[in-house]
Design a protein around this motif. Structure first.
Motif, PDB file in Angstrom:
ATOM      1  N   VAL A  67       0.832  -1.161  -0.079  1.00 22.96           N
ATOM      2  CA  VAL A  67       0.054   0.008  -0.017  1.00 22.96           C
ATOM      3  C   VAL A  67       0.936   1.316   0.127  1.00 22.96           C
ATOM      4  CG1 VAL A  67      -1.650   1.421   1.419  1.00 22.96           C
ATOM      5  CG2 VAL A  67      -2.126  -1.122   1.210  1.00 22.96           C
ATOM      6  N   PHE A  68       1.778   1.275   0.890  1.00 30.07           N
ATOM      7  CA  PHE A  68       2.489   2.369   0.873  1.00 30.07           C
ATOM      8  C   PHE A  68       4.032   2.632   0.531  1.00 30.07           C
ATOM      9  CE2 PHE A  68      -0.270   2.280   4.456  1.00 30.07           C
ATOM     10  CZ  PHE A  68      -0.972   3.464   4.403  1.00 30.07           C
ATOM     11  N   LEU A  69       4.686   1.408  -0.089  1.00 27.66           N
ATOM     12  CA  LEU A  69       5.790   1.442  -0.875  1.00 27.66           C
ATOM     13  C   LEU A  69       5.683   1.140  -2.199  1.00 27.66           C
ATOM     14  CD1 LEU A  69       7.907  -0.152   1.944  1.00 27.66           C
ATOM     15  CD2 LEU A  69       7.918   2.109   1.624  1.00 27.66           C
ATOM     16  N   PRO A  70       6.663   1.722  -2.967  1.00 26.17           N
ATOM     17  CA  PRO A  70       6.557   1.492  -4.502  1.00 26.17           C
ATOM     18  C   PRO A  70       6.840   0.095  -5.019  1.00 26.17           C
ATOM     19  CG  PRO A  70       8.106   3.321  -4.020  1.00 26.17           C
ATOM     20  CD  PRO A  70       7.828   2.682  -2.842  1.00 26.17           C
ATOM     21  N   HIS A 208      14.755  11.721  -8.681  1.00 23.33           N
ATOM     22  CA  HIS A 208      15.948  11.101  -8.426  1.00 23.33           C
ATOM     23  C   HIS A 208      15.842   9.643  -7.759  1.00 23.33           C
ATOM     24  CE1 HIS A 208      19.287   9.951  -5.680  1.00 23.33           C
ATOM     25  NE2 HIS A 208      18.909  10.267  -4.830  1.00 23.33           N
ATOM     26  N   GLN A 209      14.877   9.417  -7.017  1.00 25.12           N
ATOM     27  CA  GLN A 209      14.381   7.968  -6.326  1.00 25.12           C
ATOM     28  C   GLN A 209      13.908   7.156  -7.228  1.00 25.12           C
ATOM     29  OE1 GLN A 209      11.830   9.434  -3.298  1.00 25.12           O
ATOM     30  NE2 GLN A 209      13.204   9.885  -1.979  1.00 25.12           N
ATOM     31  N   ALA A 210      13.150   7.301  -8.149  1.00 26.69           N
ATOM     32  CA  ALA A 210      12.734   6.422  -9.149  1.00 26.69           C
ATOM     33  C   ALA A 210      13.745   5.729  -9.993  1.00 26.69           C
ATOM     34  CB  ALA A 210      11.418   7.064  -9.949  1.00 26.69           C
ATOM     35  N   ASP A 213      12.258   3.713 -14.101  1.00 29.25           N
ATOM     36  CA  ASP A 213      11.224   4.498 -14.848  1.00 29.25           C
ATOM     37  C   ASP A 213       9.822   4.464 -14.048  1.00 29.25           C
ATOM     38  OD1 ASP A 213      12.934   5.516 -16.636  1.00 29.25           O
ATOM     39  OD2 ASP A 213      12.640   3.676 -17.869  1.00 29.25           O
ATOM     40  N   ASN A 214       9.612   4.437 -12.828  1.00 28.76           N
ATOM     41  CA  ASN A 214       8.506   4.317 -11.946  1.00 28.76           C
ATOM     42  C   ASN A 214       8.141   5.573 -11.190  1.00 28.76           C
ATOM     43  OD1 ASN A 214      10.742   4.071 -10.277  1.00 28.76           O
ATOM     44  ND2 ASN A 214       9.825   2.387  -8.940  1.00 28.76           N
ATOM     45  N   MET A 215       8.552   6.751 -11.681  1.00 26.71           N
ATOM     46  CA  MET A 215       8.234   8.029 -11.252  1.00 26.71           C
ATOM     47  C   MET A 215       6.786   8.276 -10.540  1.00 26.71           C
ATOM     48  SD  MET A 215       9.299  11.809 -12.407  1.00 26.71           S
ATOM     49  CE  MET A 215       8.825  13.236 -11.377  1.00 26.71           C
ATOM     50  N   ALA A 216       6.099   7.785 -11.482  1.00 29.53           N
ATOM     51  CA  ALA A 216       4.462   7.973 -10.855  1.00 29.53           C
ATOM     52  C   ALA A 216       4.215   7.109  -9.911  1.00 29.53           C
ATOM     53  CB  ALA A 216       3.554   7.641 -12.134  1.00 29.53           C
TER      54      ALA A 216
END
Length: 468
Positions: A67-70, A208-210, A213-216
């Motif tokens: 739920v809360f982490l990519p 920077h964190q993504a 290519d998962n910025m969204a």
């Protein structure tokens, strides 16, 4: 029937022994799950977890992480993600509490609970507050929007400090009824600047964190985390509000406590960020250490030394990607800058004004921009720094520094600056290839940068151009 049998064999694999079982392949879900597939003697496919779960705790943890982490955490994000998010969560909670204190004060100031106040007066105050804030949003985005990517950490900290100032103004506003509208308008102006700076830098840090290519996804999960924290803050505020009504001492004490927590958490959050792209501050740091020790420090060493306060160091005012008409009014000045130049940039140095302007060629790429900025920082080190401790080209640097700092005869300043630029061109030709190799080896990204060049580009390689 076959699909049902396969499902039964997969589901009941943990009860089977490995006697006479042939392994086929391994399967993993990020770093959280691992399992192997085996061929049973009767031809069925068996799935055996390599790291079996221990019941409900791991299941709840998996739900929370989903739920809360990519997706794919921790491999799908940068290594500094968790440390940053922890401190960001703490600061968001503290900001939620101080925001409640401010809201209570503003509502009291506009007349909530006061029988003598009118709805029209309160509405006008609120409209003026929002209108001033909208104007601030437009002006700040226009003046600083292009700089927020380059110094995301500094502007993020600036936004949070300004937010605390705005909240303090709102808490104090009811104590000054004659100036209440003016105070809340200025506070609204500051808060909208905070919204622009905070939102833009959050986007830069999310990029920077993504890492896949998962910025969204990273942005969406960050929003979920912030919503959860704000919900916790609201629940805490429900318990707090009855205590702070008509109790100014407690209100100010709680503001001081949570503001201190907010600023500390923000400082730790931005310090936790380890960016591997070069901005001017990080390039200045790695160049200085390269000249002094001959080695380029990596992002993990340079980031903790990056200054987080804006504008408190003596520096050359650098314009990267300047238009020609701002630096040269005569053809001879342009021709002089071109003499012996084999790079994709031209440099104009003005020691008296403390400025250095760099013209970029239309074909200049990221490495050309890094080299141009490095050239300007070498001039800055000669003018304001101490090059006596340098191990690379120490004699050349000391000679150049001595010549720059000695007094000028009338009319000699321009010739000295031109000679300095020519000498630093030769110096850079010697050290920059090693510097660039060191950047790559240390883990810096050089294919793109955050040096903030302007959009002006010059093409001085036009075929058949007239020479004077």
């Amino acid at each position: 029937m076959r699909r049902h049998a396969l499902g039964q064999s997969l589901g009941g694999a943990s009860n089977m022994t490995d006697v006479g079982v042939q392994p086929l392949c391994m399967e993993s879900y990020g770093s959280q799950r691992a399992q192997r597939y085996q061929a049973l003697p009767d031809g069925r496919l068996s799935c055996v977890p390599d790291r079996p779960e221990n019941g409900g705790y791991h299941s709840l943890r998996d739900i929370f992480m989903s739920v809360f982490l990519p997706q794919g955490y921790p491999e799908s994000v940068s290594p500094d993600y968790l440390a940053y998010q922890i401190w960001d969560t703490v600061q968001a909670f503290a900001s939620s509490i101080t925001g409640t204190l401010a809201t209570q004060a503003v509502l009291k100031g506009v007349g909530v609970g006061d029988e003598t106040s009118t709805v029209a007066a309160a509405t006008v105050t609120w409209i003026l507050k929002d209108g001033t804030g909208m104007l601030g949003r437009i002006l700040f985005a226009w003046s600083k929007g292009s700089k927020l990517d380059c110094d995301a950490k500094q502007w993020r900290l600036f936004a949070d400090v300004l937010n605390d100032v705005a909240i303090l103004m709102e808490i104090l506003a009811p104590a000054f009824p004659a100036c209440f509208t003016l105070i809340v308008c200025v506070s609204g102006f500051f808060k909208c600047i905070v919204g622009v700076a905070g939102g833009a830098t959050r986007a830069a840090l999310t990029m920077h964190q993504a890492r896949r290519d998962n910025m969204a996804d990273v942005s969406a999960k960050d929003g979920s985390q912030e919503t959860l924290v704000n919900l916790a803050g609201l629940l805490f505020s429900l318990l707090l509000i009855p205590l702070i009504v008509d109790n100014l001492h407690l209100t100010y004490s709680l503001y001081g406590l949570f503001t201190a927590l907010h600023l500390y958490a923000n400082y730790r959050a931005v310090r936790a960020v380890c960016m591997d792209t070069l901005n001017r501050a990080r390039l200045r740091l790695v160049l200085r250490q390269f000249l002094q020790g001959g080695k380029v420090p990596g992002p993990a060493l340079a980031n903790p030394q990056e200054p987080l306060l804006l504008g408190f160091q003596r520096q050359l005012r650098m314009t990267l990607g300047a238009p020609l008409h701002t630096v040269a009014s005569r053809v001879v000045d342009f021709q002089k800058a071109l003499e012996g130049n084999s790079t994709n940039y031209l440099i104009f140095f003005n020691q008296a004004a403390g400025t250095v302007s760099l013209l970029l060629h239309r074909q200049a790429d990221s490495m050309d921009v890094i080299k141009a900025c490095t050239h300007a920082l070498v001039l800055e080190a000669l003018l304001y720094g101490d090059v006596a401790t340098s191990v690379l080209e120490a004699k050349s640097l000391l000679d150049l520094q001595h010549r720059l700092r000695e007094g000028d005869e009338p009319g000699e300043s321009e010739n000295k600056e031109y000679a300095t630029v020519c000498e630093t061109h030769k110096l850079l030709d010697k050290i920059f290839p090693k510097f660039l190799t060191g950047l790559t080896a240390a883990g810096w990204v050089i294919e793109r940068n955050l040096l903030g060049p302007e959009e002006w580009r010059v093409d001085w390689t036009i075929p058949g151009k007239k020479t004077l």
